[in-house]
Design an enzyme around this catalytic site. Structure first.
Site, PDB file in Angstrom:
ATOM      1  N   ASP A 217       0.852  -1.187   0.000  1.00 37.11           N
ATOM      2  CA  ASP A 217       0.000   0.000   0.000  1.00 37.11           C
ATOM      3  C   ASP A 217       0.887   1.236   0.000  1.00 37.11           C
ATOM      4  OD1 ASP A 217      -2.191  -1.629   0.062  1.00 37.11           O
ATOM      5  OD2 ASP A 217      -2.592  -1.369   2.203  1.00 37.11           O
ATOM      6  N   ASP A 219       0.547   4.046   1.464  1.00 37.82           N
ATOM      7  CA  ASP A 219       0.582   4.851   2.686  1.00 37.82           C
ATOM      8  C   ASP A 219       1.350   4.188   3.837  1.00 37.82           C
ATOM      9  OD1 ASP A 219      -1.181   2.807   3.159  1.00 37.82           O
ATOM     10  OD2 ASP A 219      -2.869   4.073   3.736  1.00 37.82           O
ATOM     11  N   TRP A 279     -13.406  -1.799   0.064  1.00 42.70           N
ATOM     12  CA  TRP A 279     -12.374  -2.006   1.080  1.00 42.70           C
ATOM     13  C   TRP A 279     -12.600  -3.297   1.858  1.00 42.70           C
ATOM     14  CZ3 TRP A 279     -12.534  -2.605   6.341  1.00 42.70           C
ATOM     15  CH2 TRP A 279     -11.307  -2.522   7.017  1.00 42.70           C
ATOM     16  N   GLU A 282      -9.860  -8.879   0.921  1.00 38.74           N
ATOM     17  CA  GLU A 282      -8.991  -9.555  -0.048  1.00 38.74           C
ATOM     18  C   GLU A 282      -7.726 -10.111   0.602  1.00 38.74           C
ATOM     19  OE1 GLU A 282      -7.029  -5.768   0.427  1.00 38.74           O
ATOM     20  OE2 GLU A 282      -9.132  -6.264   0.134  1.00 38.74           O
ATOM     21  N   ASP A 283      -7.174  -9.429   1.608  1.00 36.54           N
ATOM     22  CA  ASP A 283      -5.960  -9.929   2.244  1.00 36.54           C
ATOM     23  C   ASP A 283      -6.234 -11.197   3.053  1.00 36.54           C
ATOM     24  OD1 ASP A 283      -7.521  -8.485   3.941  1.00 36.54           O
ATOM     25  OD2 ASP A 283      -5.925  -7.282   4.812  1.00 36.54           O
ATOM     26  N   MET A 309       1.883   4.608   9.155  1.00 27.92           N
ATOM     27  CA  MET A 309       0.880   4.861   8.120  1.00 27.92           C
ATOM     28  C   MET A 309       0.637   6.364   7.998  1.00 27.92           C
ATOM     29  SD  MET A 309      -3.112   3.606   7.888  1.00 27.92           S
ATOM     30  CE  MET A 309      -2.748   2.004   7.191  1.00 27.92           C
ATOM     31  N   HIS A 312      -5.068   9.451   6.732  1.00 35.49           N
ATOM     32  CA  HIS A 312      -5.903   9.996   5.661  1.00 35.49           C
ATOM     33  C   HIS A 312      -7.335   9.540   5.867  1.00 35.49           C
ATOM     34  CE1 HIS A 312      -6.185   6.030   3.647  1.00 35.49           C
ATOM     35  NE2 HIS A 312      -4.976   5.858   4.134  1.00 35.49           N
ATOM     36  N   ARG A 314     -10.867   7.876   4.445  1.00 32.59           N
ATOM     37  CA  ARG A 314     -11.141   6.789   3.504  1.00 32.59           C
ATOM     38  C   ARG A 314     -11.485   7.350   2.131  1.00 32.59           C
ATOM     39  NH1 ARG A 314     -11.587   1.846   4.404  1.00 32.59           N
ATOM     40  NH2 ARG A 314     -12.033   2.102   6.629  1.00 32.59           N
TER      41      ARG A 314
END
Length: 373
Positions: A217, A219, A279, A282-283, A309, A312, A314
């Site tokens: 990712d 971030d 969101w 998937e992981d 991180m 931020h 979403r």
């Protein structure tokens, strides 16, 4: 009696002084021969360098000492110095494999996002990075060739910090790498895993020698450069402790943030699922695929696998996927038909920037959800 003892003592002192003198002489001779050998090596390299300039087509001027094929038309036979059996010393020693633990690592890093960042600054900081975000160490032979894939949309601010920190870290780790930003075209629902599948194929199109793939990712920044971005015997989860989770693993099966699989490991699990729109989920599906294929997740020490991180809100069109929990329970049934083997997408543009390769792709839109009731 006193005189006898004094004489014995003087004799011992003399012997000790004599031994020290002898030891000093031996050390001086060793240093002398070492310096003499260095001078000989310098002059031999100097003569060889001059010889290569005088004969630009000789064997010594070719990379890795590759000889020309003098049997072809127009090619000259090798000189006497290049023939087997001649008294010829090589000009350069072959590069050795990069060390398992590179010597230039610094350990714990100070990561902050308050200083302003620009692409121009990051480019000045990384003059050795080639166009397209590619780099390979010049002083050793890298053990792997790594493609780093980042799913992306509207995160230019985060990307500047990621490149600012990761390029120096990867160079210190002696990694041969290329960085690929997989940018989702349009404003439909975001699909992280499908973008990573696209990145896998597009990176191999760019360079088929990639044998390791890091999925990150944009971030997340590692806080320790001893967290080596390479592939291991088992699939690797790098982001063990994020600051948003109190620098601990949120649950045992967590595989989010930053992970790595070799080419064979990725193909064994049929890549990542394509049907996780929005969101989350998937992981966990990827973790299930790894376990169902008889592999185990490896992780760095919790003290090394720390990440910061960039805070931020979403993203719009990346709302939590309400179907994720049902899909995770069905991984065993879906993983053979949903993955890299069923991937469909269209490349919109590929552009090579100074610090990365941007791949903009159209990946479609999620199927319509059934109305409740």
């Amino acid at each position: 009696m006193t005189r006898l003892l004094l004489g014995v003592t003087l004799e011992r002192i003399c012997k000790a002084v004599l031994l020290l003198c002898l030891l000093h002489f031996v050390i001086i001779m060793i240093l002398y021969f070492d310096v003499y050998a260095q001078h000989l090596d310098f002059f031999s390299r100097f003569n060889a360098r001059n010889g290569s300039r005088a004969h630009p087509f000789s064997n010594s001027s070719r990379p890795n000492g590759t000889a020309a094929s003098y049997g072809a038309a127009g090619a000259e036979p090798p000189s006497a110095s290049a023939r087997p059996g001649a008294n010829h010393s090589s000009t350069e020693k072959p590069l050795q494999p990069c060390q398992e633990v590179p010597p230039g690592l610094v350990g714990r890093l100070l990561i902050e996002f308050s200083s302003p960042m620009s692409m121009e600054r990051v480019q000045r900081e990384n003059p050795d990075v080639r166009r397209g975000g590619k780099y390979s160490p010049q002083d050793c032979v890298p053990r792997q060739k790594v493609a780093i894939l980042i799913p992306f949309r509207h995160r230019e601010h985060h990307l500047k910090y990621w490149l600012h920190y990761l390029h120096p870290i990867l160079r210190r780790q002696k990694v041969a790498y290329g960085i690929y930003i997989i940018n989702q075209f349009g404003e439909d629902t975001f699909n992280r895993a499908k973008l990573l599948n696209v990145g896998f194929l597009e990176a191999l199109k760019d360079d088929e020698e990639y044998d390791c793939f890091i999925f990150s990712d944009v971030d997340l920044i590692p806080m320790d450069d001893r967290n080596l971005y390479r592939c291991y015997e088992q699939p690797r989860h790098f982001a063990v402790g994020m600051d948003k989770f109190g620098f601990r693993l949120p649950y045992a099966g967590y595989f989010g943030g930053v992970s790595g699989l070799s080419k064979s490991q990725f193909l064994k699990i049929n890549g990542f699922p394509n049907e996780y729109w929005g969101w989350g989920g998937e992981d966990d599906d990827i973790f299930n695929r790894i376990s169902l294929n008889g592999m185990k997740v490896s992780r760095p020490d919790i003290r090394i696998g720390r990440y910061r991180m960039i805070k931020h809100e979403r993203d719009k069109h990346n709302e939590p996927n309400p179907q994720r929990f049902t899909k995770i329970q069905n991984t065993k049934m879906t993983m053979k038909r949903d993955g890299i083997s069923s991937l469909q997408y269209r490349v919109v543009e590929v552009s090579r920037q100074p610090l990365y390769t941007n791949v903009t792709v159209e990946i479609g839109r999620p199927p319509p959800r059934l109305a409740r009731g």
